[in-house]
Each structure stands twice: as structure tokens, then as C-alpha cells.
Design an enzyme around this catalytic site. Structure first.
Site, PDB file in Angstrom:
ATOM      1  N   SER A   1      -6.513  -2.182  13.610  1.00 24.91           N
ATOM      2  CA  SER A   1      -7.165  -0.906  13.904  1.00 24.91           C
ATOM      3  C   SER A   1      -7.959  -1.037  15.191  1.00 24.91           C
ATOM      4  CB  SER A   1      -8.114  -0.528  12.765  1.00 24.91           C
ATOM      5  OG  SER A   1      -8.941   0.554  13.128  1.00 24.91           O
TER       6      SER A   1
ATOM      7  N   ASP B   1      -2.377  -6.610  -6.319  1.00 25.64           N
ATOM      8  CA  ASP B   1      -3.762  -6.281  -5.999  1.00 25.64           C
ATOM      9  C   ASP B   1      -4.217  -7.264  -4.935  1.00 25.64           C
ATOM     10  OD1 ASP B   1      -6.493  -5.923  -5.839  1.00 25.64           O
ATOM     11  OD2 ASP B   1      -6.801  -5.788  -8.003  1.00 25.64           O
ATOM     12  N   LEU B   2      -4.339  -6.795  -3.718  1.00 25.46           N
ATOM     13  CA  LEU B   2      -4.644  -7.680  -2.600  1.00 25.46           C
ATOM     14  C   LEU B   2      -6.033  -8.308  -2.673  1.00 25.46           C
ATOM     15  CD1 LEU B   2      -3.068  -5.522   0.229  1.00 25.46           C
ATOM     16  CD2 LEU B   2      -2.296  -7.801  -0.449  1.00 25.46           C
TER      17      LEU B   2
ATOM     18  N   SER C   1       0.050   5.703  -1.381  1.00 20.07           N
ATOM     19  CA  SER C   1      -0.393   6.909  -0.689  1.00 20.07           C
ATOM     20  C   SER C   1      -0.404   6.669   0.813  1.00 20.07           C
ATOM     21  CB  SER C   1      -1.804   7.312  -1.157  1.00 20.07           C
ATOM     22  OG  SER C   1      -2.741   6.307  -0.803  1.00 20.07           O
ATOM     23  N   GLY C   2      -0.716   7.733   1.559  1.00 21.47           N
ATOM     24  CA  GLY C   2      -0.977   7.623   2.983  1.00 21.47           C
ATOM     25  C   GLY C   2       0.136   7.028   3.818  1.00 21.47           C
TER      26      GLY C   2
ATOM     27  N   GLY D   1       0.789  -1.225   0.000  1.00 25.38           N
ATOM     28  CA  GLY D   1       0.000   0.000   0.000  1.00 25.38           C
ATOM     29  C   GLY D   1       0.821   1.274   0.000  1.00 25.38           C
TER      30      GLY D   1
ATOM     31  N   TYR E   1     -24.941  -7.304   6.902  1.00 22.68           N
ATOM     32  CA  TYR E   1     -23.843  -6.446   6.466  1.00 22.68           C
ATOM     33  C   TYR E   1     -24.022  -5.009   6.937  1.00 22.68           C
ATOM     34  CZ  TYR E   1     -20.419  -3.973   3.680  1.00 22.68           C
ATOM     35  OH  TYR E   1     -19.356  -3.189   3.301  1.00 22.68           O
TER      36      TYR E   1
ATOM     37  N   ASN F   1       0.524  -3.095   5.332  1.00 18.87           N
ATOM     38  CA  ASN F   1      -0.082  -1.800   5.619  1.00 18.87           C
ATOM     39  C   ASN F   1      -1.375  -1.530   4.854  1.00 18.87           C
ATOM     40  OD1 ASN F   1       0.072   1.379   6.055  1.00 18.87           O
ATOM     41  ND2 ASN F   1       0.030   1.021   3.856  1.00 18.87           N
TER      42      ASN F   1
ATOM     43  N   GLY G   1       1.364   4.022   3.926  1.00 11.42           N
ATOM     44  CA  GLY G   1       2.329   3.199   3.206  1.00 11.42           C
ATOM     45  C   GLY G   1       3.392   4.028   2.519  1.00 11.42           C
TER      46      GLY G   1
END
Length: 304
Positions: A161, A86-87, A42-43, A39, A183, A113, A45
Site C-alpha cells: 500500500s 486465518d492469517l 469480499s472486496g 482474502g 503504537y 491480497n 479478493g
């Protein structure tokens, strides 16, 4: 300093809520070390990639395309080994495992991440709810596929998290893993983050002596992870940012601290937050649930 950071102060490690990646790695020379980060586009990662490379490490950066890795690395002025991953696609994850094995030698660290958060509508792919597939199964396949590449003192850091506390009351709903009957964006996200935490706990007991695995709560940060979370949530994040939210360098600090700081070399099987050992939910400490998740994940991933 944020308002929360002012009240929380520093923990037993001497580091705290507002500590940044630059601060937790100050004085460290990571030359000769190789670390993989997912990842990195951005952010958190991207920030993790930046600081590790800045301190001299060789970084293997994973994102959906190699171009995204290169663009993100160029933006922060570092060189990395780009790998497409691509996870949400097991075939892509396995291709990434093969690429890393073919291009890179031993790994000193794996930092899982990447992730997606609070998809507004239920999506199912490969028989799994999309957040569980991406956040947990993608990393489960990637990490277990590279465990034999870890150095004797290698470290695995799994981004969980505090949202893991919002998982279903049973923890992991093995009877309805896609949450077809119930959901909700946040319960599903919480289930995937609980899976991340339990994966780290279970992995820590399966590693040989010298290697460690831990889970991390980065804190609440206004990154593009929340792009699916709805207008009201995004508005609240923007409004809270100046006083309550962590900056990206502070949000990435705990995973960097766990991955490379000398003081964390022997911390194993823990839930970490604000660069200190923290306490998770009861479900996050359930050893039997962690073992059941491990077995289920192995069996399910093998069919993908």
C-alpha cells in the site's frame, strides 16, 4: 471516470488509474492456469477471484472459513477450490499450506491480497502486533510454504500500500516490533505494508530465473478493509468515493495485471501501482532492510 483518473491518465503500460480487471484481462484465456488468492470473502479478493475464474483459471480461494469462500464465490457466480486460512493464526496458515499441497497441483500464481487495517487499539498475538502478524507473517508463512509448488514461470503478488510511507522512521522497528512504546493505528499499518513490500523485494532475489515477485499498491478504495479505521475516516471515504476513490474492479486491476498479463511476465522485484511500475519510499527500496526482515521473519515464524 474518477477525478483523479481523469488527471492521471494512462501510464507507460497503456493502462491507468481507472482501468478495471475486465479491461486488463480482455482477450486473455487463462484456461489451464491455477492461481491462489487470499482474502476472497469480499472486496479486492472477491473481485480478483471473479475475474480470474471468468477468464478460465482454476482459483484456489482462501478466507477464514471455507463457507466464506463458497458464499463469496456463489455471489459472483464462479466455482473455486475453497480453503480455510486465518492469517492471524500460524497453525491455520500451515494447515492451509498442507491443504493446498494435498488438493492442488502446481500453482501459476500466488496473490497475497488479504489484510486488516488501522486497528484502533494495539493487539498482540503470538508475540506480534496484530496487523504485522496478519498482513506480513501470515502471508510470509503461506507463500514460503508453497514456493516449491510454483510453476517455472510462476508469479507472486504481494499486496502492499502507499501507506507504507507512514511506517516508523526506522522502517521496521525490530527493537519494538509490536510498537508497544509508540503504537498508532496508521503507523502500525504502515509498518506491515512496508513489510509486505520488502518481502516481495527480498523474495524476487531468491526465486529461480523465470519466476517473479512484485508488490502492489491498489489505490484508495472504499472496501470493508477500513471498518476498523474510525467513524471520521469512514465518513471521509464515503464522501470522497464518487470523485477520488477507485472502484473495487479498478482497485483489483493492478494485482490481476501483475499476476496474469503477458506484459508483466518478466517484471520482478518492483512496486506497482495503477498497472504501472511505480516508485516506493526509500525504506521500500532498502535492500539491506529487506534482507534483515527476511532473516527476522524466518526466525520469528519458526517459533510461532
Amino acid at each position: 471516470m474518477s477525478l483523479v483518473g481523469l488527471f492521471k491518465g494512462k501510464g507507460a503500460s497503456g493502462i491507468g488509474y481507472d482501468s478495471t480487471t475486465d479491461q486488463v484481462t480482455e482477450g486473455l484465456d487463462l484456461s489451464g492456469r491455477t492461481l491462489l488468492v487470499t482474502g476472497v470473502a469480499s472486496g479486492l479478493g472477491q473481485e480478483t477471484m471473479r475475474i480470474l475464474a471468468k477468464r478460465g483459471a482454476r482459483v484456489v480461494g482462501l478466507a477464514r472459513t471455507e463457507a466464506k469462500v463458497r458464499d463469496a464465490a456463489k455471489e459472483v457466480g464462479v466455482d473455486v477450490v475453497p480453503v480455510a486460512c486465518d492469517l492471524s493464526e500460524p497453525a491455520s496458515v500451515r494447515a492451509a499450506v498442507s491443504a493446498v499441497r494435498g488438493q492442488v497441483g502446481p500453482l501459476d500464481g500466488l496473490i497475497a491480497n488479504a489484510g486488516i487495517m488501522a486497528l484502533p487499539t494495539r493487539e498482540v498475538r503470538h508475540g506480534q502486533e496484530m496487523q504485522m502478524l496478519t498482513n506480513h507473517f501470515g502471508h510470509f508463512i503461506l507463500v514460503t510454504g508453497l514456493l516449491d509448488r510454483l510453476t517455472p514461470q510462476g508469479r507472486v503478488v504481494i499486496l502492499s500500500s502507499g501507506a507504507h510511507t507512514g511506517a516508523p522512521s526506522v522502517g521496521i522497528d525490530f527493537a519494538d516490533p509490536t510498537l508497544e512504546k509508540s503504537y498508532s493505528p496508521w503507523a502500525s499499518y504502515g509498518q506491515s505494508k512496508l513489510a509486505n513490500l520488502l518481502f516481495a523485494r527480498a523474495l524476487s532475489r531468491r526465486l529461480p530465473a523465470g519466476q517473479v515477485a512484485n508488490a502492489v499498491h491498489p489505490g484508495v478504495i472504499a472496501t470493508n478493509l477500513g471498518r476498523h479505521s474510525g467513524a471520521w475516516v469512514q465518513f471521509a471515504l464515503r464522501a470522497a468515493k464518487p470523485l477520488f476513490l477507485k472502484t473495487v474492479p479498478a482497485g483489483a486491476a493492478t494485482q490481476v495485471w501483475a499476476a496474469v498479463h503477458p506484459s508483466t511476465a518478466t517484471i520482478n522485484g518492483e512496486y506497482l501501482a495503477d498497472c504501472n511500475i511505480a516508485t516506493s519510499s526509500a525504506s521500500g527500496q532498502d535492500r539491506a532492510l529487506a534482507d534483515r526482515l527476511w532473516t527476522w521473519s524466518e526466525e520469528t515464524a519458526a517459533k510461532m
